[in-house]
Design a protein around this motif. Structure first.
Motif, mmCIF file in Angstrom:
data_model
loop_
_atom_site.group_PDB
_atom_site.id
_atom_site.type_symbol
_atom_site.label_atom_id
_atom_site.label_comp_id
_atom_site.label_asym_id
_atom_site.label_seq_id
_atom_site.Cartn_x
_atom_site.Cartn_y
_atom_site.Cartn_z
ATOM 1 N N PRO A 50 0.810 -1.225 0.000
ATOM 2 C CA PRO A 50 0.000 0.000 0.000
ATOM 3 C C PRO A 50 0.841 1.272 0.000
ATOM 4 O O PRO A 50 0.457 2.268 -0.632
ATOM 5 C CB PRO A 50 -0.809 -0.122 1.306
ATOM 6 C CG PRO A 50 -0.914 -1.589 1.545
ATOM 7 C CD PRO A 50 0.385 -2.162 1.061
ATOM 8 N N LEU A 51 1.976 1.259 0.678
ATOM 9 C CA LEU A 51 2.844 2.438 0.699
ATOM 10 C C LEU A 51 3.355 2.756 -0.707
ATOM 11 O O LEU A 51 3.372 3.927 -1.126
ATOM 12 C CB LEU A 51 4.023 2.213 1.652
ATOM 13 C CG LEU A 51 5.039 3.365 1.753
ATOM 14 C CD1 LEU A 51 4.362 4.624 2.271
ATOM 15 C CD2 LEU A 51 6.203 2.967 2.660
ATOM 16 N N LEU A 220 -16.373 14.076 -0.579
ATOM 17 C CA LEU A 220 -15.073 13.448 -0.354
ATOM 18 C C LEU A 220 -14.812 13.285 1.137
ATOM 19 O O LEU A 220 -14.351 12.232 1.592
ATOM 20 C CB LEU A 220 -13.984 14.300 -1.005
ATOM 21 C CG LEU A 220 -12.600 13.673 -1.192
ATOM 22 C CD1 LEU A 220 -12.677 12.441 -2.081
ATOM 23 C CD2 LEU A 220 -11.637 14.691 -1.792
ATOM 24 N N TRP A 221 -15.131 14.310 1.915
ATOM 25 C CA TRP A 221 -14.951 14.232 3.360
ATOM 26 C C TRP A 221 -15.948 13.275 3.995
ATOM 27 O O TRP A 221 -15.635 12.623 5.006
ATOM 28 C CB TRP A 221 -15.075 15.617 3.987
ATOM 29 C CG TRP A 221 -13.815 16.419 3.902
ATOM 30 C CD1 TRP A 221 -13.558 17.481 3.083
ATOM 31 C CD2 TRP A 221 -12.614 16.193 4.650
ATOM 32 N NE1 TRP A 221 -12.267 17.933 3.267
ATOM 33 C CE2 TRP A 221 -11.661 17.168 4.230
ATOM 34 C CE3 TRP A 221 -12.238 15.281 5.623
ATOM 35 C CZ2 TRP A 221 -10.375 17.244 4.760
ATOM 36 C CZ3 TRP A 221 -10.956 15.352 6.160
ATOM 37 C CH2 TRP A 221 -10.046 16.322 5.729
ATOM 38 N N ARG A 337 -6.610 11.933 -12.155
ATOM 39 C CA ARG A 337 -5.967 12.457 -10.955
ATOM 40 C C ARG A 337 -6.901 12.414 -9.749
ATOM 41 O O ARG A 337 -6.477 12.108 -8.634
ATOM 42 C CB ARG A 337 -5.491 13.900 -11.215
ATOM 43 C CG ARG A 337 -4.159 13.958 -11.923
ATOM 44 C CD ARG A 337 -3.855 15.357 -12.427
ATOM 45 N NE ARG A 337 -4.750 15.718 -13.535
ATOM 46 C CZ ARG A 337 -4.711 16.895 -14.151
ATOM 47 N NH1 ARG A 337 -3.852 17.822 -13.746
ATOM 48 N NH2 ARG A 337 -5.532 17.148 -15.155
ATOM 49 N N PHE A 338 -8.190 12.707 -9.988
ATOM 50 C CA PHE A 338 -9.123 12.726 -8.860
ATOM 51 C C PHE A 338 -9.270 11.337 -8.249
ATOM 52 O O PHE A 338 -9.184 11.177 -7.019
ATOM 53 C CB PHE A 338 -10.497 13.240 -9.303
ATOM 54 C CG PHE A 338 -11.515 13.194 -8.199
ATOM 55 C CD1 PHE A 338 -11.557 14.190 -7.243
ATOM 56 C CD2 PHE A 338 -12.406 12.139 -8.095
ATOM 57 C CE1 PHE A 338 -12.473 14.143 -6.200
ATOM 58 C CE2 PHE A 338 -13.328 12.077 -7.060
ATOM 59 C CZ PHE A 338 -13.363 13.084 -6.118
ATOM 60 N N LEU A 345 -6.062 8.677 -0.659
ATOM 61 C CA LEU A 345 -6.641 9.183 0.583
ATOM 62 C C LEU A 345 -7.330 8.062 1.359
ATOM 63 O O LEU A 345 -7.136 7.930 2.577
ATOM 64 C CB LEU A 345 -7.652 10.295 0.256
ATOM 65 C CG LEU A 345 -8.246 11.071 1.431
ATOM 66 C CD1 LEU A 345 -7.156 11.855 2.147
ATOM 67 C CD2 LEU A 345 -9.345 12.012 0.954
ATOM 68 N N ASP A 346 -8.114 7.238 0.659
ATOM 69 C CA ASP A 346 -8.800 6.118 1.312
ATOM 70 C C ASP A 346 -7.806 5.148 1.933
ATOM 71 O O ASP A 346 -8.000 4.675 3.061
ATOM 72 C CB ASP A 346 -9.689 5.379 0.311
ATOM 73 C CG ASP A 346 -10.956 6.151 -0.032
ATOM 74 O OD1 ASP A 346 -11.210 7.174 0.621
ATOM 75 O OD2 ASP A 346 -11.671 5.728 -0.959
ATOM 76 N N SER A 347 -6.735 4.846 1.198
ATOM 77 C CA SER A 347 -5.726 3.908 1.688
ATOM 78 C C SER A 347 -5.037 4.446 2.935
ATOM 79 O O SER A 347 -4.837 3.724 3.919
ATOM 80 C CB SER A 347 -4.693 3.634 0.587
ATOM 81 O OG SER A 347 -3.705 2.748 1.036
#
Length: 399
Positions: A50-51, A220-221, A337-338, A345-347
């Protein structure tokens, strides 16, 4: 929509890819359990993939926006096939380092493949069919998870670990061949993408676009709310099993959540015909908070199962709705990109919530932790709803 061959290719390909993915995940756990005695080292090794995916995320998003999406999916698919060869070498040599290379390649491939897939979906169906297709797509992914884990458990009994990965390799080859038959018309998108991306290199240009779309920014938030539950899902199942002193409850919880998710994703289009997308998001977020609160009574089997059913149905409606908002509100020239940024962000949030969940389970226990998470989810939902009403009022005043 069902007469569109691209729809069938994407859905069939995703199911095959899901089977290969979950066969690989179960195989990874089996291999690492045998080779690495330390749980801390296991977590470091498993986190390496994941990193790597997070690191290449900006590059993946930029390339997806600037390049043919089918080509991105094919290259990512080829890398996924090569990665399985590295894992077969790891099994033959007993080397954990080859497994690390396998994990890195797999997650780098996913970092390119899934943003390209999400960006391709709006290009193959009409906007009116997006919500339905997103729901079906997520149901297919859930089925592949359920079927893949079950098949992997059976295969580990009747065949060697190498054969398990060989089956996974065949699945990935099938996905690669299916992807070759995709036909996506990106003529218009290439032109707008060139205009939108001229002189632009990454996420730096994406952030002003997101900020200029308050509904997208808020949605998104809001995805943080289901992640509060998902991040600690497996740890909670283990703790509920220990609390009830029952191993069987694990299967009931996984099955209940999976089936409820599929029902939610299947009926979300019918629900959308009666209420708005944003009402669905707020209602689902509130129900996710309630599902946390119900787990204060996690020692009662029927309450625990009901909480997971409520959560499964809620996210089954939430995620297709959120995906449709992103696909329709974000300009297509920024889709790569989005969706790459969203996956990153989720990861990242998933890993953080996983660590927080582990800490809270050790410090305050399952029941109080869920009261905390449930209260936080409901408070966040209320805050986002107030913000949404403010945005809508401002929009009406401008009109």
């Amino acid at each position: 929509m069902w007469k569109n061959k691209n729809v069938w290719i994407l859905l069939t390909g995703d199911f095959i890819a899901g089977l290969g993915l979950w066969l690989g995940i179960i195989g990874n756990l089996e291999f690492i359990q045998d080779k690495v005695p330390s749980d801390f080292l296991k977590s470091i090794i498993l986190a390496s993939g994941p990193l790597a995916g997070i690191i290449v995320g900006p590059l993946a998003g930029r390339i997806t926006d600037q390049t043919n999406k089918k080509m991105v999916m094919l290259i990512a698919g080829f890398l996924r096939i090569v990665s399985v060869i590295f894992m077969l070498i790891a099994i033959q040599t007993g080397s954990v380092w080859w497994m690390v290379i396998f994990l890195i390649c797999t997650h780098v491939s996913a970092a390119f493949y899934f943003p390209a897939l999400q960006a391709a979906i709006p290009l193959i169906v009409d906007e009116k069919d997006l919500l339905q297709l997103n729901g079906i797509y997520m149901n297919v992914s859930t089925l592949s998870r359920i079927f893949g884990t079950a098949v992997a458990g059976i295969f580990l009994i009747i065949m060697s670990l190498s054969m398990l990965y060989a089956v996974s390799l065949v699945a990935y080859l099938g996905l690669f061949i299916l992807t070759c038959f995709l036909s996506i018309d990106e003529t218009k998108e290439k032109q707008t993408s060139k205009e939108a991306n001229s002189g632009k290199t990454g996420f730096k240009e994406l952030f002003p676009v997101i900020k200029g779309l308050p509904i997208v920014f808020m949605t998104l938030w809001m995805t943080l709310i289901p992640l509060l539950f998902i991040g600690g899902f497996n740890l909670m199942v283990i703790n509920i099993s220990e609390l009830q002193n029952s191993s069987a409850i694990k299967g009931w919880l996984y099955t209940a959540e999976g089936l409820a998710f599929m029902i939610g994703a299947f009926f979300v289009k019918q629900i959308r015909q009666k209420i708005s997308s944003y009402s669905i998001l707020f209602a689902c977020s509130f129900m996710i908070g309630l599902s946390h609160l119900f787990l204060y009574l996690a020692d009662i089997p029927i309450i625990a199962v009901f909480a997971f059913i409520l959560f499964g149905f809620s996210v089954g409606c939430f995620f297709p709705t959120a995906a449709t908002i992103f696909q329709t509100k974000v300009p297509k020239s920024y889709h790569g990109r989005f969706f790459s940024f969203r996956n990153m962000l989720d990861s990242l949030i998933f890993q953080v919530i996983l660590l927080i969940t582990g800490f809270l389970l050790d410090s305050i226990g399952l029941q109080l932790m869920n009261v905390l998470f449930g209260s936080l989810s409901i408070a966040m939902t209320a805050a986002f709803y107030a913000k949404y009403r403010q945005l809508r009022a401002n929009s009406q005043q401008k009109e």
